[in-house]
Design a protein around this motif. Sequence first.
Motif, mmCIF file in Angstrom:
data_model
loop_
_atom_site.group_PDB
_atom_site.id
_atom_site.type_symbol
_atom_site.label_atom_id
_atom_site.label_comp_id
_atom_site.label_asym_id
_atom_site.label_seq_id
_atom_site.Cartn_x
_atom_site.Cartn_y
_atom_site.Cartn_z
ATOM 1 N N LYS A 133 2.610 4.572 15.134
ATOM 2 C CA LYS A 133 2.729 3.150 14.821
ATOM 3 C C LYS A 133 4.160 2.943 14.605
ATOM 4 O O LYS A 133 4.842 3.670 14.447
ATOM 5 C CB LYS A 133 1.909 3.114 13.401
ATOM 6 N N ASN A 142 2.319 2.199 6.342
ATOM 7 C CA ASN A 142 1.499 2.108 5.164
ATOM 8 C C ASN A 142 1.972 2.938 3.981
ATOM 9 O O ASN A 142 2.701 3.883 4.285
ATOM 10 C CB ASN A 142 0.085 1.717 5.533
ATOM 11 N N TRP A 144 0.251 5.261 2.419
ATOM 12 C CA TRP A 144 -0.476 6.433 2.464
ATOM 13 C C TRP A 144 0.235 7.646 2.015
ATOM 14 O O TRP A 144 1.378 8.082 2.571
ATOM 15 C CB TRP A 144 -1.356 6.867 3.829
ATOM 16 N N TRP A 153 3.353 9.699 6.868
ATOM 17 C CA TRP A 153 3.919 9.185 8.043
ATOM 18 C C TRP A 153 5.359 9.654 8.167
ATOM 19 O O TRP A 153 5.941 10.012 7.062
ATOM 20 C CB TRP A 153 4.139 7.706 8.097
ATOM 21 N N LEU A 164 1.336 9.987 12.290
ATOM 22 C CA LEU A 164 0.481 10.118 11.156
ATOM 23 C C LEU A 164 0.051 11.834 11.020
ATOM 24 O O LEU A 164 0.178 12.333 12.051
ATOM 25 C CB LEU A 164 -0.783 9.369 11.329
ATOM 26 N N LYS A 210 -10.461 7.408 12.182
ATOM 27 C CA LYS A 210 -9.581 6.794 10.900
ATOM 28 C C LYS A 210 -10.099 5.231 11.009
ATOM 29 O O LYS A 210 -10.221 4.494 12.025
ATOM 30 C CB LYS A 210 -7.966 6.912 11.442
ATOM 31 N N TYR A 214 -5.757 0.673 9.109
ATOM 32 C CA TYR A 214 -4.839 1.391 8.428
ATOM 33 C C TYR A 214 -4.324 0.548 7.183
ATOM 34 O O TYR A 214 -3.067 0.377 7.249
ATOM 35 C CB TYR A 214 -3.513 1.917 9.396
ATOM 36 N N LEU A 227 -4.987 7.779 0.755
ATOM 37 C CA LEU A 227 -5.546 7.639 2.313
ATOM 38 C C LEU A 227 -7.003 8.130 2.505
ATOM 39 O O LEU A 227 -7.564 7.407 3.466
ATOM 40 C CB LEU A 227 -4.696 8.509 3.254
ATOM 41 N N TYR A 230 -9.783 6.028 3.988
ATOM 42 C CA TYR A 230 -9.685 5.522 5.485
ATOM 43 C C TYR A 230 -9.602 6.493 6.364
ATOM 44 O O TYR A 230 -9.502 6.227 7.644
ATOM 45 C CB TYR A 230 -8.096 4.542 5.403
ATOM 46 N N VAL A 231 -9.651 7.660 5.938
ATOM 47 C CA VAL A 231 -9.644 8.709 7.020
ATOM 48 C C VAL A 231 -10.928 9.588 6.909
ATOM 49 O O VAL A 231 -11.118 10.543 7.811
ATOM 50 C CB VAL A 231 -8.347 9.691 7.002
#
Length: 565
Positions: A133, A142, A144, A153, A164, A210, A214, A227, A230-231
């Motif tokens: 990203k 983000n 996370w 990240w 990620l 995911k 994000y 996180l 979302y994962v």
Amino acid sequence: MSTIEKKAWWKEAVIYQIYPRSFMDSNGDGIGDLCGITSRLDYLAELGIDVIWLSPVYSSPNDDNGYDISDYRDIMKDFGKMEDFDHLLAEAHKHNIKIVMDLVVNHTSDEHAWFIESRKSKDNPYRDYYIWKEPRDGGAPNNWQSCFSGSAWEKDDATGMYYLHCFSKKQPDLNWENPAVRDEVFDMMNWWCEKGIDGFRMDVISMISKDPDYPDGPVKDGLYGDLMPYVCNGPHVHEYLQEMNRRVLSKYDLLTVGEAAGVTVDEAKKYANEEGTELNMVFHFEHTDAVSNKGSVVGKWTTRKPVLDDIRPIMNKWQTELEGKAWNSLYWDNHDQPRAVSRFGDDSTEEFRVLSAKMLATCLHMMKGTPYIYQGEEIGMTNTRFRSVEDCRDIEEINAYRQYVTDHHMVSSEEMLKCFETVARDNARTPMQWNSEKNAGFSTGTPWIPVNPNYTDINAEKALADPDSVFYYYQKLIRLRHETPVIVYGVFEPLLTDDHNVYAWRRVLGDQVLTVACNWSDQDVSCDLFENLSDGSEELISNYKSHKKGVLQPYEARVILSSLS
Ligand code: GLC
Ligand code: CA
């Protein structure tokens, strides 16, 4: 009355997990290895287990002890060569023991050839094998937090973009949306199946899809966002597993178990559905996480021990709600958890250690599902001591200490070490205690992690010499499972659900009834379940030789088989 459901060998089996680094060192370099495991197959056959789950043995730079794989088709140098693996597999099969491999495909090592290529440039053919990203406001995409502390990240200088990593920065997440990634993974799995392995334990498999947006996560410790929402159990996870099932799993007779962080009962009914379109079963974390979010010092770090009232509602929910719809896996500990007897039982005295280890074993092995034993559990190994952070080997502990103690002063060093003694993963990773000789008989060299100082009292040789040992109790539980269909297939019915000390239930199959009661306390407690047994009732197993009327003694466990008619 229940009917017999679909039979399967993996429902009838008992699995033994080996963490190869800590099991048996054959060449004196202080690190357990494949030849070491082969040399102990007689011990495992004596215990009576059906399957070994081997934690990862593939090539790895060992940032996370093999859960960071740099080559899926080769063996880690520390552990030996491919011919040592082939020999172990053949010898295990001669002992009637199957081998289930750990499959770590949510991420690879950053030293895997795919990632070395991927990071080179934005248009490299392997770029989309991973999740890249652009920066947000010059920083991470983000908020996370990785499961091993710090941002999830990492900025890569070659292109200025971030990749990620849900775990360490040396564990970049694979991009499962890319069909080429799925092709590679499925080819590799087929390659291992052709070698004759017997199944896969799938590392954090619930995390392969995911949330495509994000989004930032809720901030809990004032530093980073969570996180997990979302994962875990993302939009395509079931689709990917069904594809895996069609292209690999359905072609062989395998045991498959998914490690499923964040899994709920409803999700588990999909992952482990009885139709068999995905996996055989999943590991959930509700009982191991029961108190980590209550009264924790920070994150998962707590000194609180769970009590029966924390555990029973969770276990009973999984037992009753999966009935007829999906299959349960059963475990108290593994390489990511503290030792079962220290966490759920009582290691304060030798007498209670032995009694409570047997009680916990009874409890787990008499529930419905496939039981997993973690190496050393069968001799009642306990948590270890952490005198300083120097005693830690695990990246999760080392990073958490740095973040919360050294960098942000949120917890004192003493507090953190107390938390480590309660929940750290290294508790499970101290060497297997074989005997009372140097290094517990694990290695003639210096072990990679210190041996638990209690090895002169707690070891396999002593256990094998004592007919009342925890070892022989596990041996009997395993034998009973193989002989008694109601232990495998009986329907679970909770009893005494308001009792704070006694965990009790029945299992029913045809006209056979199993009644199980376990005292989770160190006191005599009243219990009248066994007062009016019908004629012909038989005690299958107990950790006490004599019983008191209307009473369960400290950590007493009893299992009675009777007939309904
Ligand atoms: C799983 C493994 C654990 C590892 C993590 C990342 O939870 O059991 O040991 O650190 O995944 O691969
Ligand atoms: Ca070795």
